[in-house]
Design an enzyme around this catalytic site. Structure first.
Site, PDB file in Angstrom:
ATOM      1  CE1 TYR A 111     -62.579  -5.225 -12.775  1.00 58.10           C
ATOM      2  CE2 TYR A 111     -62.691  -5.242 -10.385  1.00 58.10           C
ATOM      3  CZ  TYR A 111     -62.182  -5.738 -11.569  1.00 58.10           C
ATOM      4  OH  TYR A 111     -61.273  -6.766 -11.534  1.00 58.10           O
ATOM      5  CG  ASP A 157     -60.813 -16.297 -15.308  1.00 54.58           C
ATOM      6  OD1 ASP A 157     -62.003 -16.223 -15.685  1.00 54.58           O
ATOM      7  OD2 ASP A 157     -60.279 -15.427 -14.598  1.00 54.58           O
ATOM      8  CG  HIS A 164     -64.110 -12.270 -17.082  1.00 55.09           C
ATOM      9  ND1 HIS A 164     -63.642 -11.801 -15.888  1.00 55.09           N
ATOM     10  CD2 HIS A 164     -63.756 -13.578 -17.127  1.00 55.09           C
ATOM     11  CE1 HIS A 164     -63.036 -12.770 -15.219  1.00 55.09           C
ATOM     12  NE2 HIS A 164     -63.078 -13.863 -15.965  1.00 55.09           N
TER      13      HIS A 164
END
Length: 182
Positions: free
Chosen positions: A131, A167, A62
């Site tokens: 994250y 994905d 990504h």
């Protein structure tokens, strides 16, 4: 805390020093002052997120269009094989693939500068990845490349067992390069 530069321009690896004793351990996982001293400042809009994945799951690859997104990534539980690809057309490391082991033993933080593709594979039965992202998510800016794109030739260390529909149907590296250079 040690700080190492990655092979891709702008990538930093922050390695804390856990203090271990008979109770377990304590570690500072990140220090903003040290980050700023090494060019990493995610700013006032930073958001924290977490994912949980099963062994073999691949998330990625990504990136975001526009000004991209910078992020700090770490494995809070378990271990992941983390992959970066430089997708910045003017970069001297454009197209370079770099991999890292992130785990809950040495608590490394990986700084991913804007414009890089990012993904990972869970190497343990449960892998929690945290994250810290420099700006709010904007779904219309999402870009991706298939995790099994032959031009990237990422050697995932385990059989790929789970991949999201997004994905699995992501475009190719060549399509992304053409879009970035247009």
């Amino acid at each position: 805390m040690e700080v190492h530069e990655g092979a891709i321009e702008g990538v930093r690896v922050f390695v804390p020093t856990p203090h271990r004793d008979d109770r377990g351990l304590f570690t500072r996982t990140f220090d903003t002052a040290i980050g700023i001293a090494h060019g990493v400042d995610l700013g006032p809009e930073a958001q924290d997120s977490q994912s949980r994945s099963r062994r073999g799951t691949v998330r990625g690859m990504h990136t975001r269009r526009g000004r991209g997104e910078a992020k700090l990534v770490r494995a809070a539980h378990g271990a992941v094989f983390d992959v970066l690809v430089d997708a910045r057309p003017g970069s001297p490391t454009f197209g370079r693939v770099e991999t890292f082991l992130l785990d809950d033993e040495d608590f490394r933080h990986l700084y991913v500068p804007p414009g890089l593709l990012h993904g990972f594979q869970a190497l343990t039965d449960v892998a929690d990845v945290c994250y810290r992202i420099d700006r709010p998510h904007a779904p219309g800016e999402d870009l991706g490349v298939a995790y099994d794109d032959p031009d990237l030739a990422i050697a995932w260390p385990e059989p790929v067992t789970v991949v999201s529909e997004r994905d699995r149907t992501a475009g190719s590296w060549q399509d992304l390069v053409a879009a970035l250079r247009a």
